[in-house]
Design an enzyme around this catalytic site. Structure first.
Site: not given
Length: 501
Positions: A121, A342
């Site tokens: 921005k 995992e």
């Protein structure tokens, strides 16, 4: 000359005090009054020097140390094609004066840039000044907030005044004032006691109303915020901020453009594939993509290599996503448990979305003892119920694996459950549950909790049933993962296919 005057005064004052004491006059009240006057003079001088925001974004007392802002061209900003097109169209009202006068168009007074942090921005605001050949003045919302009542309003007046004066001095017809984090001073006003924020906002509204589009230099306000919903409605109405431009996270094409821009000054090895990096950085902002290339260069420097490789970039993505590797040591029992956890995530992910696993690792990063890095899906912004349920199952895969092999869960599933609950809220808010189309805030907490539990329990059972069918994959993958601590997506898929067949 000033030095001599100061020395004369310093010599006269002690003599006067001695004379007054000799005459028998009590001079202590006079001294106290003099000290108070000097202190008051210094306070007024400091407020005046800090009250004006210079054209480079700092106070007037810092003008000598602030460098001139480096203006950017829109071509130097990647990944925001839609935002740039909207912004350039709005800025044309400052440039094409004859055409807009012919059509009776009123030039806009303000442009509001909204979107997540790091999406560019501020860069767009600087490029706007270059595009319109305008003076660029910048300030942050926090610079207008002080403990002294009225200081913020005074700084707003000085900001507009200095922008006009600088434009006249440089013989420019336009001036752009950029206010970053405008939600600090532009928040919704509440009834009751008058706040310093309200006075500052009122002054900003007054200055914007006083902008006459026929006068020169023309003033255009550009502001940026991450929280548009926090802004006062008086700021958002037409005639104040006429254009609201969304500066969103870049898509794959945008990420490629940003990576190419930031890679221009980086020595890359010939086999580096930036398209793969763009695919793996789904959801990254422009600032994060710049950080990926910077961290990759740091990894190359650590290994005394003169070129960045694909491995450096992969490590950099992990670093930006999860943090640096830690020296945290886990005992063998915990390490095995983390490996099962995992692998549970990885197996579910690969089954519900083939080719999604990029890496399984037991290397601690940030607060995580292990992690699975996924290949992001193709950019899309609409999600079906089945897709969200698959993502919930992936999140529950670690806890499900622990239950299968240990009969109980651990605290390592906390973040996974938070992610799963967030996805459940998305289901409820989208009307994709048995509750139907509802307003979450109006649903009784007990009823909402029962629905959440029903969804999570059903998906946990599905996840455990799926993982039960892949127990041999756990056994074979565990040995490799414990030895090498890292398992690539390709290695994992080969094992999965061999055992499944």
């Amino acid at each position: 000359m000033l030095k001599w005057k100061t020395e004369i005064l310093l010599g006269i004052i002690p003599v006067l005090l001695l004379f007054v004491a000799f005459m028998g006059v009590d001079y202590l009240p006079i001294v106290m009054i003099g000290v108070l006057l000097i202190v008051a003079w210094f306070v007024v001088r400091m407020q005046r020097s800090g009250g004006a925001i210079g054209a480079t974004g700092g106070s007037s007392s810092r003008k000598g140390t602030n460098p001139k802002p480096s203006f950017l061209d829109f071509n130097q900003i990647g990944g925001q094609d839609q935002a740039k097109a909207e912004l350039m169209e709005a800025l044309d009202f400052l440039i094409k004066k004859e055409q807009i006068a012919k059509l009776g168009i009123r030039p806009i007074k303000g442009i509001l840039l909204t979107g997540p942090p790091g999406t560019g921005k501020t860069l767009l605001a600087k490029a706007s000044a270059h595009y319109t050949n305008a003076v660029f003045s910048s300030a942050s919302g926090s610079e207008f907030v002080e403990m002294y009542v009225g200081v913020g309003a005074s700084r707003i007046r000085d900001l507009f005044k200095e922008a006009r004066m600088k434009a006249q001095k440089e013989n420019k017809q336009n001036a752009i004032i950029f206010i970053d984090e405008i939600d600090v001073i532009g928040g919704k006003r509440e009834g009751g006691q008058q706040r310093e924020y309200d006075q500052t906002l009122n002054q900003l509204l007054t200055e914007m109303d006083g902008i006459h589009t026929t006068e020169e230099p023309r003033i255009l306000i550009v502001a940026a915020t991450n929280r548009k919903e926090m802004l006062d409605s008086a700021l958002l109405r037409p005639g104040r901020f006429d254009r609201h431009i969304e500066v969103d996270l870049p898509d794959k094409k945008g990420r490629m453009s940003i990576l190419d821009i930031h890679a221009r000054n980086k020595p890359l090895r010939g086999d580096v594939n930036m398209e793969i990096i763009a695919e793996q950085t789904f959801g990254f902002s422009g600032a994060q993509l710049e950080s990926v290339l910077n961290e990759a260069a740091i990894y190359a420097m650590r290994t005394n290599e003169d070129r960045l490789t694909q491995k450096h970039l992969a490590l950099a993505i992990d670093k930006v996503m999860m943090g640096e590797k830690t020296d945290r040591e886990t005992n063998q029992e915990e390490k095995v448990r983390v490996a099962y956890h995992e692998l549970g995530h990885a197996i579910v992910a690969e089954v519900v979305r083939e080719g999604s696993v990029s890496q399984v690792s037991l290397c601690p990063r940030g607060k995580a003892l292990g992690y699975v890095r996924h290949n992001p899906p193709a950019d899309h912004y609409l999600y079906t119920k089945s897709y969200i349920e698959d993502q919930i199952m992936i999140a529950l895969g670690g806890a499900a694996a622990e239950e299968i092999f240990y009969g109980a869960r651990s605290t390592g599933s906390r973040n996974d459950f938070e992610k799963a609950m967030e996805l459940v809220r998305m289901l409820v808010g989208s009307g994709l549950t048995n509750l139907g189309i509802v307003d979450i805030e109006m649903v009784p907490k007990k009823e909402l909790m029962n629905e959440n539990n029903a969804i999570l329990n059903a998906l946990m059972q599905r996840t455990k049933q799926l993982l039960d069918n892949y127990k041999p994959v756990f056994e074979q993958s565990l040995d490799v993962l414990m030895t090498e601590e890292t398992l690539s997506g390709e290695q994992f898929r080969i094992m999965l296919k061999q055992i499944a067949s």
